[in-house]
Write an enzyme that holds these catalytic residues in place. Structure first.
Site, mmCIF file in Angstrom:
data_model
loop_
_atom_site.group_PDB
_atom_site.id
_atom_site.type_symbol
_atom_site.label_atom_id
_atom_site.label_comp_id
_atom_site.label_asym_id
_atom_site.label_seq_id
_atom_site.Cartn_x
_atom_site.Cartn_y
_atom_site.Cartn_z
ATOM 1 N N CYS A 48 0.857 -1.268 -0.109
ATOM 2 C CA CYS A 48 -0.015 0.008 -0.021
ATOM 3 C C CYS A 48 0.856 1.282 0.014
ATOM 4 C CB CYS A 48 -0.770 -0.136 1.255
ATOM 5 S SG CYS A 48 -1.806 -1.408 1.502
ATOM 6 N N ASP A 80 -3.510 -3.526 7.288
ATOM 7 C CA ASP A 80 -4.867 -4.342 7.797
ATOM 8 C C ASP A 80 -4.676 -5.717 6.994
ATOM 9 O OD1 ASP A 80 -5.209 -1.862 8.688
ATOM 10 O OD2 ASP A 80 -7.325 -1.704 8.475
ATOM 11 N N CYS A 121 -2.371 3.064 3.393
ATOM 12 C CA CYS A 121 -3.044 1.962 3.982
ATOM 13 C C CYS A 121 -3.971 2.909 4.943
ATOM 14 C CB CYS A 121 -2.224 1.135 4.549
ATOM 15 S SG CYS A 121 -2.930 -0.278 5.294
ATOM 16 N N SER A 469 -13.366 -4.854 7.385
ATOM 17 C CA SER A 469 -12.551 -4.553 6.274
ATOM 18 C C SER A 469 -13.824 -3.720 5.453
ATOM 19 C CB SER A 469 -11.859 -5.523 5.668
ATOM 20 O OG SER A 469 -11.453 -5.261 4.293
#
Length: 556
Positions: A48, A80, A121, A469
């Site tokens: 990311c 994550d 991210c 998420s």
């Protein structure tokens, strides 16, 4: 210009400071210019943020060309996707506070005249925005950009497909070889997760709230055009310093409402609720969880994006970028076009310059929305008096009623799903995973992806005081507040008891007598904290409810 940095760089008494700065190459001429902090969240633990070093160099070129002196510094990031389903995932939401605190500390310590924050991210985006709002010196958010989609079996795939493939493999629906092929194909290079998941949702938020120049976020991280975006952001921050345009001038009630409308219209992540509540607290703007329902109900869902739709974030770029969505919302009267942005121009002025790709199908016209209302619904009831959040993009059923399968942590629930112990009709309840109880309010993509992969999407619901998420899809209710660790109703729920969820009525209820629940909670004892020392213990002691943004400070 009245420059903050002169407190450090100018005058006889500052000779020692100048001597130290000259040791690393700065000149007297450099130190007379506005000093711009370049807050970089580069890290080598994920795709990311992986290219942010190179992008920061382009930002600094733009700052120098526009008459400023850049000073780059780093902060942290937690992936994550990499930590999902492990104890490490507890660090993710905590990192938002550490990112905000660290950028604030360096900004206060070095008295920058402006800040450009490079983010990617999930938690780096709101964390950086929170810091800018605290410092309230001219600042902007520069999103590193999405990853490109992977390809498998003739279709675009993202990390979401890998999580769902794990469940499909456990259920015997795909082979080990196909799981490996999906794993090897999903993430082809640098960039943040490629659907309208949390990173791309928050990048959308930053353009529509005005902290990112419109038209910058959707450009993928590996696209050569990102270099030009970064150079331009260096110029934009210098213009903001000259006009003394500050974050709290930009982040107002109307710009926050614009951002919420953007989340609703794009089918964005449930995490946007948490992060916008936190940002509003930093900006001193009143905002409640119910406001998301009010704004979402009047805003149509326009973007056909994963996790529930057909397209990935790269397709938004090809369609013309986030300005296309902004123009739709402005044309329909769903946003306040007078809100100011970091360029000094209004939302309406920026949106009017959208260049839509002819024939694109990613962002629907106002005459043909996917749904008449947005992608998020706020639920309340006996199981969530302070509220809970469900993402309804792609959902056809409106009601689920079934027996609770109660788990006191994510790992227990995941083991049950993988072992095939969850049946059609069940309500999977995962408690003690809230901001305080987790600690850190873990996302549940491992569990939700496994449920989808096992073929239970249409027959099972999940309820948790944890988070999801942005890649989660299905009948999944998160952010239940008060959380179990604070004695919320989830703590009194027993195995097999009936839970009712009604999206139309916006209700989530435990079907037991109120006095029975009250008796249980009266004798309930809080579990011992999972961490007694260190950053998690500190977070536990300070963190607020998810319904208040899970922030770690209270206004005096």
């Amino acid at each position: 210009m009245d420059l903050h940095s002169y407190t450090i760089t100018q005058g006889r008494d500052r000779a020692p400071a100048r001597a130290m700065l000259k040791a690393i190459g700065f000149t007297d001429e450099d130190l007379k210019k506005p000093i711009i902090g370049v807050a970089n969240t580069w890290i080598e633990t994920m795709p990311c943020n992986y290219n942010l070093r190179e992008l920061a160099a382009k930002v600094k070129q733009g700052i120098r060309a526009a008459g400023g002196t850049p000073m780059e510094f780093n902060t942290i990031a937690i992936s994550d996707g990499v930590t999902m389903g492990t104890e490490g995932m507890k660090a993710s939401l905590v990192s938002r506070e550490v990112i905000a605190d660290s950028i604030e500390l360096v900004g206060r310590g070095h008295m920058f005249d402006g800040i450009v924050a490079l983010v990617a991210c999930d938690k780096t985006i709101p964390g950086a925005a929170m810091a800018l709002l605290r410092l309230n010196v001219p600042g902007l958010i520069l999103y590193g950009g999405t990853i490109l989609p992977g390809r498998h079996a003739g279709r675009d795939i993202t990390i979401q497909d890998v999580f769902e493939a794990v469940g499909a493999n456990a259920a015997g629906r795909i082979t080990d070889q196909e799981l490996l092929e999906i794993e090897n194909s999903a993430c082809p290079g640098a960039g943040a997760c490629g659907g309208q998941y949390t990173a791309n949702t928050m990048a959308t938020v930053m353009e529509l709230i005005g902290l990112s120049p419109m038209g910058t976020a959707a450009v993928p991280q590996v696209d050569p055009a990102k270099d030009d975006v970064c150079f331009r952001c260096g110029e934009v921050i210098m213009a903001a310093v000259r006009r003394d345009l500050k974050p709290r001038d930009i982040v107002t009630r109307k710009s926050i409402e614009n951002a919420i409308a953007g989340v609703a219209a794009s089918g964005g992540s449930t995490n946007a609720v948490l992060h916008l509540l936190a940002m509003a607290r930093e900006a001193g703007v009143p905002l409640e969880i119910d406001d998301f329902q009010t704004i979402g109900s009047r805003t149509p869902l326009l973007s056909d994006l994963k996790p529930a739709g057909r397209f990935v974030a790269f397709d938004v770029h090809k369609a013309g970028g986030i300005p296309v969505l902004a123009k739709r919302l402005a044309d329909g009267g769903y946003v306040d076009g007078s809100a100011i942005t970091i360029t000094g121009r209004t939302f309406a002025e920026e949106a009017a310059e959208a260049r839509e790709t002819p024939g694109q199908e990613v962002i629907r016209p106002l005459s043909n929305p996917i749904k008449s209302s947005g992608g998020l619904v706020i639920l309340k009831g006996t199981l969530a008096p302070e509220g809970a959040v469900i993402k309804v993009t792609g959902l056809d059923r409106k009601v689920h009623r079934g027996p609770a399968r109660v788990f006191d942590c994510e790992e227990e629930a995941m083991a049950a799903v993988i072992a095939g112990r969850i049946r059609a009709g069940d309500v999977v309840v995962i408690r003690y995973e809230g901001p305080r109880g987790g600690p850190g309010m873990r996302e549940m993509l491992g569990v939700t992806g496994a449920i989808v992969g096992a073929g239970l999407t249409e027959s099972v619901a999940l309820v948790t005081d944890g988070r999801f998420s942005g890649a989660t899809r299905g009948f999944m209710v998160g952010h239940v507040a008060p959380e179990a660790a604070n004695g919320g109703p989830l703590a009194g729920l027993a195995e097999g008891e009936s839970v009712s969820i009604d999206i139309t009525e916006r209700r989530i209820d435990l079907e037991v007598a109120p006095e029975t629940l009250a008796q249980r909670l009266a004798v309930w004892k809080a579990p011992q904290p999972r961490y007694r020392t260190g950053v998690f213990a500190k977070y536990c002691a300070l963190v607020s409810s998810a319904s208040d943004g899970a922030v770690t400070w209270k206004e005096n």
